[in-house]
Write an enzyme that holds these catalytic residues in place. Structure first.
Site, PDB file in Angstrom:
ATOM      1  N   GLY A  19     -50.857  -6.464  12.885  1.00  0.00           N
ATOM      2  CA  GLY A  19     -49.779  -7.011  12.059  1.00  0.00           C
ATOM      3  C   GLY A  19     -49.654  -8.484  12.044  1.00  0.00           C
ATOM      4  N   GLY A  26     -50.710 -10.677   9.658  1.00  0.00           N
ATOM      5  CA  GLY A  26     -50.796 -11.270   8.236  1.00  0.00           C
ATOM      6  C   GLY A  26     -49.651 -12.058   7.893  1.00  0.00           C
ATOM      7  N   TYR A  80     -35.062   3.426  16.049  1.00  0.00           N
ATOM      8  CA  TYR A  80     -35.723   2.159  16.202  1.00  0.00           C
ATOM      9  C   TYR A  80     -35.532   1.716  17.861  1.00  0.00           C
ATOM     10  CZ  TYR A  80     -36.870  -2.621  15.649  1.00  0.00           C
ATOM     11  OH  TYR A  80     -37.456  -3.999  15.958  1.00  0.00           O
TER      12      TYR A  80
END
Length: 251
Positions: free
Chosen positions: A13, A15, A159
């Site tokens: 992740g 980017g 979450y």
């Protein structure tokens, strides 16, 4: 003290945001860095940023929830940059990327996306790199988590559960692989300043007041902690959850 010359890192992740900053900081300290993202354009942008700063990086596009894709990614990194010494499990579904619901109003379909990336993504990537780390007698696994997994948050029960699961997995894994020269730690985050927003943005004032430091975190705050854990300086730190949260949660 924090040099990583001769090491290869995979940051998932990476980017944009926190992941991109972690990748840049590791590269600045001499690591060759594989930039994973599900979006090739974002991954290549991050590679360009590292190369412009004089580092070496490569883009590796893969869905971290897909076991086959993860194994292929690890093989690609080894071929292009060298065997993976440092894994940063940063890919995850952010809190602002999910629906805020009371748990009783949610459905298994709501849970699935969160658990797949925040739990299975961590498991898949960690599983894929461990054999090589053990064989070489050195490795670092750092998983990026959230203080919601430590304190709990209303309307974010799944979450929070996914983040707590990642931290529990990391603590347990540390005990399994410590004798092999591999450390495993979690970095637990408070609120990070959203990209593109000013530090005095009034929309964030309520958030800032919750922190003793009276500011939100930055990707650089996170990257500095990851660098410490990834370097030889952090070699006697394992199985820990390190809060990077401006004092928000202290227990």
């Amino acid at each position: 003290m924090f040099r990583l010359d001769g090491r290869t890192a995979l940051v998932t992740g990476a980017g944009r945001g926190v992941g991109a900053e972690i990748a840049l900081v590791l590269a600045q300290q001499g690591a060759h860095v594989a930039i994973n993202d599900i979006d090739r354009g974002r991954a290549e942008d991050s590679v360009s940023r590292i190369e412009a700063a004089g580092g070496r990086a490569a883009a590796v596009v893969a869905d971290v929830t897909d076991a086959g894709a993860v194994r292929a990614m690890v093989a690609q990194v080894a071929a292009e940059l060298g065997p993976i010494d440092i894994l940063v499990n940063n890919a995850g579904l952010p809190a602002d990327g999910m629906r805020m619901l009371r748990f009783e109003e949610s459905t298994p379909a709501d849970w699935e996306a969160v658990l797949r990336i925040n739990v299975y993504g961590v498991l898949q990537c960690s599983h894929a790199v461990l054999a090589g780390m053990r064989q070489r007698g050195w490795g670092r696994i750092v998983t990026i988590s959230s203080d919601s997994g430590r304190t709990g948050e209303a309307r974010m029960a799944v979450y929070a559960a996914s983040k707590a699961a990642g931290a529990g997995f990391t603590r347990s894994l540390a005990k399994e692989v410590g004798p092999d020269g591999i450390t495993c730690n979690t970095v637990s985050l408070g609120t990070i300043q959203p990209p593109g927003t000013a530090t005095d943005d009034e929309r964030l004032a309520t958030h800032r007041r919750r922190y003793p430091t009276r500011r939100l975190g930055t990707p650089g705050d996170v990257a500095a902690t990851v660098l410490w854990l990834a370097s030889d300086t952090g070699s006697w730190i394992t199985g820990q959850t390190i809060p990077v949260n401006g004092g928000y949660a202290t227990s």
